[in-house]
Design an enzyme around this catalytic site. Structure first.
Site, PDB file in Angstrom:
ATOM      1  N   GLY A   1       0.835  -1.187   0.000  1.00 29.80           N
ATOM      2  CA  GLY A   1       0.000   0.000   0.000  1.00 29.80           C
ATOM      3  C   GLY A   1       0.874   1.243   0.000  1.00 29.80           C
ATOM      4  O   GLY A   1       0.625   2.208  -0.710  1.00 29.80           O
TER       5      GLY A   1
ATOM      6  N   GLU B   1       7.444   3.213   4.086  1.00 26.45           N
ATOM      7  CA  GLU B   1       7.901   4.354   4.884  1.00 26.45           C
ATOM      8  C   GLU B   1       9.374   4.711   4.705  1.00 26.45           C
ATOM      9  O   GLU B   1      10.023   5.099   5.676  1.00 26.45           O
ATOM     10  CB  GLU B   1       7.621   4.074   6.359  1.00 26.45           C
ATOM     11  CG  GLU B   1       8.512   3.004   7.028  1.00 26.45           C
ATOM     12  CD  GLU B   1       7.940   1.600   7.027  1.00 26.45           C
ATOM     13  OE1 GLU B   1       7.065   1.329   6.178  1.00 26.45           O
ATOM     14  OE2 GLU B   1       8.370   0.776   7.846  1.00 26.45           O
TER      15      GLU B   1
ATOM     16  N   GLU C   1       2.371   6.004   7.603  1.00 26.67           N
ATOM     17  CA  GLU C   1       3.761   6.055   7.130  1.00 26.67           C
ATOM     18  C   GLU C   1       4.550   7.127   7.872  1.00 26.67           C
ATOM     19  O   GLU C   1       5.713   6.927   8.218  1.00 26.67           O
ATOM     20  CB  GLU C   1       3.820   6.295   5.619  1.00 26.67           C
ATOM     21  CG  GLU C   1       3.062   5.262   4.775  1.00 26.67           C
ATOM     22  CD  GLU C   1       3.378   3.808   5.104  1.00 26.67           C
ATOM     23  OE1 GLU C   1       4.520   3.533   5.533  1.00 26.67           O
ATOM     24  OE2 GLU C   1       2.493   2.953   4.957  1.00 26.67           O
TER      25      GLU C   1
ATOM     26  N   HIS D   1       5.932   6.209  11.208  1.00 25.46           N
ATOM     27  CA  HIS D   1       7.173   5.438  11.147  1.00 25.46           C
ATOM     28  C   HIS D   1       8.429   6.320  11.080  1.00 25.46           C
ATOM     29  O   HIS D   1       9.516   5.839  11.356  1.00 25.46           O
ATOM     30  CB  HIS D   1       7.193   4.564   9.889  1.00 25.46           C
ATOM     31  CG  HIS D   1       6.404   3.288   9.977  1.00 25.46           C
ATOM     32  ND1 HIS D   1       6.560   2.378  10.990  1.00 25.46           N
ATOM     33  CD2 HIS D   1       5.496   2.753   9.129  1.00 25.46           C
ATOM     34  CE1 HIS D   1       5.760   1.328  10.748  1.00 25.46           C
ATOM     35  NE2 HIS D   1       5.103   1.537   9.631  1.00 25.46           N
TER      36      HIS D   1
ATOM     37  N   GLU E   1       4.932  -2.287  13.221  1.00 26.78           N
ATOM     38  CA  GLU E   1       3.713  -2.145  12.419  1.00 26.78           C
ATOM     39  C   GLU E   1       2.470  -1.951  13.283  1.00 26.78           C
ATOM     40  O   GLU E   1       1.571  -1.203  12.932  1.00 26.78           O
ATOM     41  CB  GLU E   1       3.548  -3.346  11.495  1.00 26.78           C
ATOM     42  CG  GLU E   1       4.590  -3.402  10.372  1.00 26.78           C
ATOM     43  CD  GLU E   1       4.644  -2.137   9.529  1.00 26.78           C
ATOM     44  OE1 GLU E   1       3.743  -1.286   9.640  1.00 26.78           O
ATOM     45  OE2 GLU E   1       5.615  -2.003   8.765  1.00 26.78           O
TER      46      GLU E   1
HETATM   47 ZN    ZN Z   1       3.862   0.269   8.492  1.00 26.70          ZN
END
Ligand code: ZN
Ligand code: NAG
Ligand code: NAG
Ligand code: NAG
Ligand code: NAG
Ligand code: NAG
Ligand code: NAG
Ligand code: NAG
Length: 918
Positions: free
Chosen positions: A349, A352, A386, A389, A408
């Site tokens: 998707g 990062e 993102e 992160h 995550e």
């Molecule tokens: Zn992630």
């Protein structure tokens, strides 16, 4: 990495209603299978992003003999910095191959005596220097030993240098390599992405390093703890732009090998992990802004997308989201720029990469005219994920992939906080219930689930690493971290978090480091008390799989916990050191009044305040802050149900959703009666909010799938029609006879449910409404009158209740779609057809066979279907099913379970729906 959604979030039930008979379905399956097989001959299906796949059972490998046979690097050498130059060719060579060339110099220091240099290198052709694959020199006073020999180890992805004498501890050396690699369209490492614009094929060189692909770009110590500073140079065609993690500091035009080229140099990065590197060459353009007077924020995309202002929304929300995290983490954004780029062809998707985040187009580009509210929400949450992160994961990085769940899970939790800051009117924090908690409950309630945390030694090979990217890591990680933040309170959680990030900035950690810093924050907070250490409490949630169902008997005040298993007959063969008991923080209320949190620390306990009678009721797990389900004695269930029927707004939106979801799942697990679960849906005639409706529909979906070809369906349809009718009328009113868009964010989603269900249940006027919209569009294909929010549902219903003509029109529009999200909508709508042979056309699309098996067999509930499925498997056994083997096995297992469920429940369910629909 971001998560991958296969089906858009708000599809509604309508599209799931595929009324095909078993035989036709099997035929469609066979056709699809043949096509899939022809397409993928000799090539394994790419399922790398299937976030629901389960890890394979662990086997104990025989201990490898040589250091280069180990998948983990030895601990004798530590990289300090790299100079990397890359030159991708965006045109094929004479052999039709796309290549890149490059050279790299890595400075590393020796911390343990060794006469071996082992560094990752995969699929790279290395230039020879005097018969060796690399050149070694000493730094400062150090003299490099001479190289005896060099070789490549294909299995473990290594370049190995055997030296004639040992490297000196404390000394530093430089290893030089020159290499050539293929710029393949394989979405791994430095790769080629192709797309067509105005009929012209364009090529972009881009990258995806996570988890183990940096080694496919240049020789490097490719493990997350091997952080170093990277000074990058990219050579590229004039007229293209090069991007990397650092800000570009110089461009110079020059002629190399007779070609006019441009050389872009970048500022050295901060100390970082290889999996976060990014290199991109494209002819994209950007829009930009600056924040805090010096932070450069840019959104990059195809020129046409930027000119159509599709990057504006992303640019609008990026600043606020970064600001939110700076405040939440109490740490400034660690880099001098933030680039985000939309790629036409991208597997995950989003990714990062530090300072240069890559996205699928649908996850970054918002078209004010064509995109739906759901598209917009997805953009906001993916960006928030993102950017979370950039600190958690990038600035401070887990030492090894076994702890991926923390990285995550954390981003999947705080993405809701970041998105909420950017869009405060959306109530987006509530949605974690639907998109993470309930979603992962379904997986984690199976005996085949697995614990969040794995030991470092259990995760070695690239395949084991990619198995870590699953629903448990993302969604259960998010759910238990949210629970932790809830029972510590957000200020204490944020304080510990900030201390963790500031302490380990530019370094690596293990998950217990976070627990230690949170514990310290608890200690420094006067009056704060938890019954065990953060470490001990969290071990119960991270080291054993599953979650408990907490049963409260309000007649006695007794509380018990039990490992919740969706299938009561399943056997758990994975032992747990905690015997499947948890330390459960129970937030609860009595007759509408919040009570003090109660900790359930044993299997059973009693809490006298939970003993109630008369009109009083108990509701546990308020705001679903804990990761567990709740059951009550029948009296309390009755009181909660009567409360829902008389005054449902006395309970929060997510607790209404929770009561429904708990009840349906407890019934599936045979802990409560199916009719009790169905009774939670009675108050829905008064419900207007999205989350409870969505929960109910997801659960009722199973009833529809199981019964839509039986005599139960008539009564079920009448009941649902009665329940949905008021919602349909409500939306008709607030949209002024379907002419306006509802103002509330989640109202826009619930409008989709209202129309989708009303049409499939046959509410008067619904199908006519849909048909007239779709007809209008067919008559003037360039003026689509259907609002983007409603497109998925309207397309699906129009195709379901229409014929070949509607389907063909959708197919034509699909082929001409210029916006990725529109293509996705049309593609899934085509699956709504009730004309089974149209499914034949599947083979032309890019459907994964596993998804097809799941989609087609999920309604199987008869012996006939089971036999057909088994026959299909046997008939095709000789050719094999590749990665769909598991899907097929699961389909057979699920069909068996469905047959059993239908046999046990059909009579009651029919009776209940019959009574309630009149
Ligand atoms: Zn992630
Ligand atoms: C890396 O590049 C910098 C600047 O271009 C140069 O000063 C340095 O010597 C290089 N380091 C190595 C190991 O080649
Ligand atoms: C690497 O070398 C092999 C053997 O010479 C050759 O077949 C292959 O095409 C080369 N690959 C690249 C990317 O240059
Ligand atoms: C971005 O923000 C500007 C200024 O607030 C606003 O006018 C514009 O509508 C926003 N664009 C989008 C797509 O939200
Ligand atoms: C934020 O960080 C500063 C120092 O970096 C520290 O003094 C302050 O206490 C921190 N605030 C919080 C709320 O943690
Ligand atoms: C684990 O739980 C089971 C079921 O309650 C119980 O019978 C058993 O004694 C427990 N074992 C341990 C080691 O606590
Ligand atoms: C479930 O409820 C129905 C109707 O109230 C009843 O007939 C049935 O016996 C109950 N089943 C169980 C297993 O308790
Ligand atoms: C609503 O719209 C339909 C068709 O667009 C029209 O036939 C109907 O009269 C309208 N109803 C009201 C109450 O305005």
């Amino acid at each position: 990495m971001g998560r991958v959604y296969y089906v858009s979030k708000n599809v509604g039930l309508g599209m799931l209603v595929l009324a095909t008979i078993a035989l036709a379905t099997i035929i469609a399956l066979s056709i699809a299978y043949d096509k899939e097989r022809a397409k993928n001959r000799g090539k394994p299906e790419n399922e790398a992003t299937d976030s629901t796949s389960m890890p394979t059972p662990l086997t104990t490998p025989s201990t490898p003999k040589e250091p280069w046979d180990h998948y983990r690097l030895p601990d004798s050498l530590v990289p300090v910095s790299y100079n990397v130059t890359l030159w991708p060719r965006l045109r094929p060579n004479a052999d039709g191959m796309y290549l890149f060339t490059g050279y790299s110099a890595v400075i590393f220091s020796c911390v343990k005596e060794t006469d071996l240099i082992i560094i990752h290198s995969n699929k790279l052709n290395l230039t020879n220097f005097y018969g060796h694959h690399a050149k070694l020199s000493g730094l400062g006073d150090a003299t490099a030993p001479t190289i005896q020999k060099t070789w490549l180890v294909v299995k473990t992805h290594y370049l190995v240098l055997q030296l004639r004498s040992a490297l000196a501890v404390g000394a530093s050396y430089v290893l030089h390599t020159e290499f050539q690699g293929e710029l393949a369209d394989d979405l791994e490492g430095f790769y080629r992405s192709e797309y067509t614009e105005d009929g012209v094929k364009k090529v972009v060189a881009t990258s995806q390093m996570q988890a183990t692909y940096a080694r496919k770009t240049f020789p490097c110590f490719d493990e997350p703890a091997m952080k170093a500073v990277f000074t990058v140079t990219i050579i590229h065609d004039q007229g293209t732009v090069a991007l990397s993690n650092g800000r570009e500091i110089g461009t110079a035009d020059s002629v190399i090998d007779g070609m006019p080229l441009r050389v872009t140099t970048f500022e050295p990065t901060e100390r970082m992990s290889t999996y976060l590197l990014a290199f991109i060459v494209s002819d994209f353009v950007n829009i930009q802004s600056t924040q805090n007077s010096n932070l450069l924020i840019r959104i990059w995309a195809r020129r046409k997308a930027i000119e159509d202002r599709q990057g504006d929304y992303a640019l609008n929300v990026t600043g606020p989201i970064l600001q939110f995290y700076e405040h939440y983490y109490n740490a400034t954004y660690p880099l001098s720029k933030s680039d985000q780029i939309a790629l036409p062809d991208f597997n995950a998707g989003a990714m990062e990469n530090w300072g240069l985040v890559t996205y699928r187009e649908t996850a970054l580009l918002y078209d004010p005219i064509m995109s739906s509210t759901g598209n917009k929400e997805r953009i906001t949450t993916v960006i928030a994920h993102e950017l979370a992160h950039m600190w958690f994961g990038n600035l401070v990085t887990l030492q090894w992939w076994n702890d991926l769940w923390l990285n995550e899970g954390f981003a999947s939790y705080v993405e809701y906080l970041g998105a909420d800051y950017a869009e405060p009117t959306w109530n987006i924090k509530d949605q974690i219930i639907l998109y993470d908690v309930h979603k992962v409950f379904a997986v984690d309630a199976l005996a085949s689930s697995h614990p969040l945390s794995r030991r470092e030694e259990e995760v070695n090979t690239p395949a084991q690493i990619s198995e870590m990217f699953n629903t448990i890591s993302y969604s259960k990680g998010a759910a238990v971290l949210r629970m932790l933040s809830e029972f510590l309170t957000e200020p204490v959680f944020a304080k510990g978090l900030s201390s963790y990030l500031n302490t380990f900035a530019f370094g690596n950690t293990v998950y217990t480091d976070l627990w230690d810093h949170l514990q310290q924050a608890v200690k420094n907070t006067p009056g704060m008390h938890i019954p065990h250490t953060v470490h001990n409490i969290m071990n119960r949630w991270t080291l054993q799989m599953g979650f408990p169902v907490v049963t409260i008997d309000t007649r006695t005040g007794s509380i018990t916990q039990k490992h919740f298993l969706l299938d009561p007959d399943s056997v758990v063969d994975r032992p747990s050191q905690f015997n499947y008991t948890w330390f459960v923080p129970i937030k609860w209320m009595k007759t509408g009044v919040e009570q003090q949190q109660h900790w359930l620390l044993q299997k059973t306990d009693a809490h006298i305040q939970m003993r109630v009678s008369g009109e009083d009721w108990v509701l546990a797990n308020t705001n679903v802050s804990g990761y567990f389900r709740v059951n009550y004695d029948l009296d309390n269930w009755d009181r909660l149900l009567s409360l829902l029927n008389t005054n449902h707004q006395a309970l929060s939106i997510i607790n209404r959703a929770q009561i429904i979801d708990d009840a349906f799942n407890l019934a599936r697990a045979k802990i409560i009666n199916t009719t009790l679960a169905l009774r939670t849906s009675k108050y829905l005639a008064k419900e207007r909010d999205y989350i409870p409706w969505e929960s109910a529909l997801r659960n009722l979906d199973y009833y529809i799938l199981m019964f839509d070809r039986t005599e139960v369906y008539g009564a079920l349809q009448l009941y649902l029609k009665k329940q949905i009718q008021p919602l349909f009328e409500y939306f008709k009113t607030i949209t002024a006879n379907w002419t306006k868009v509802p103002t509330g964010h989640t109202d826009r989603y619930n409008q989709i449910n209202a129309i989708g269900i009303a049409c499939s249940m046959g509410v008067d006027g619904c199908r006519e409404l849909i048909k007239s919209w779709y007809r209008q569009w067919m008559e003037s294909p360039h003026h689509n009158p259907i609002h983007p929010n409603l497109k998925t549902t309207v397309y699906c219903s129009a195709i379901a209740f229409g014929g070949v003509e509607e389907w063909d029109f959708a197919w034509r529009m699909f082929k001409n779609a210029t916006l990725a999200s529109e293509a996705v909508r049309l593609r899934s709508a085509m699956a709504c057809t009730k004309v089974p042979w149209l499914l034949n056309s599947y083979g032309r699309g890019s459907f994964s066979f596993s998804n097809l098996v799941n989609g087609i067999t999920k309604r199987f509930s008869t012996d006939f279907e089971l036999q057909e499925l088994k026959k299909f498997k046997e008939d095709n056994l000789h050719v094999g099913f590749g990665s769909a083997t598991l899907a097929l096995e699961q389909a057979i297992e699920k069909t068996t379970a469905n047959i059993k469920w239908v046999t046990e429940n059909k009579a009651h369910v029919l009776k209940w729906f019959t009574e309630e629909s009149t």
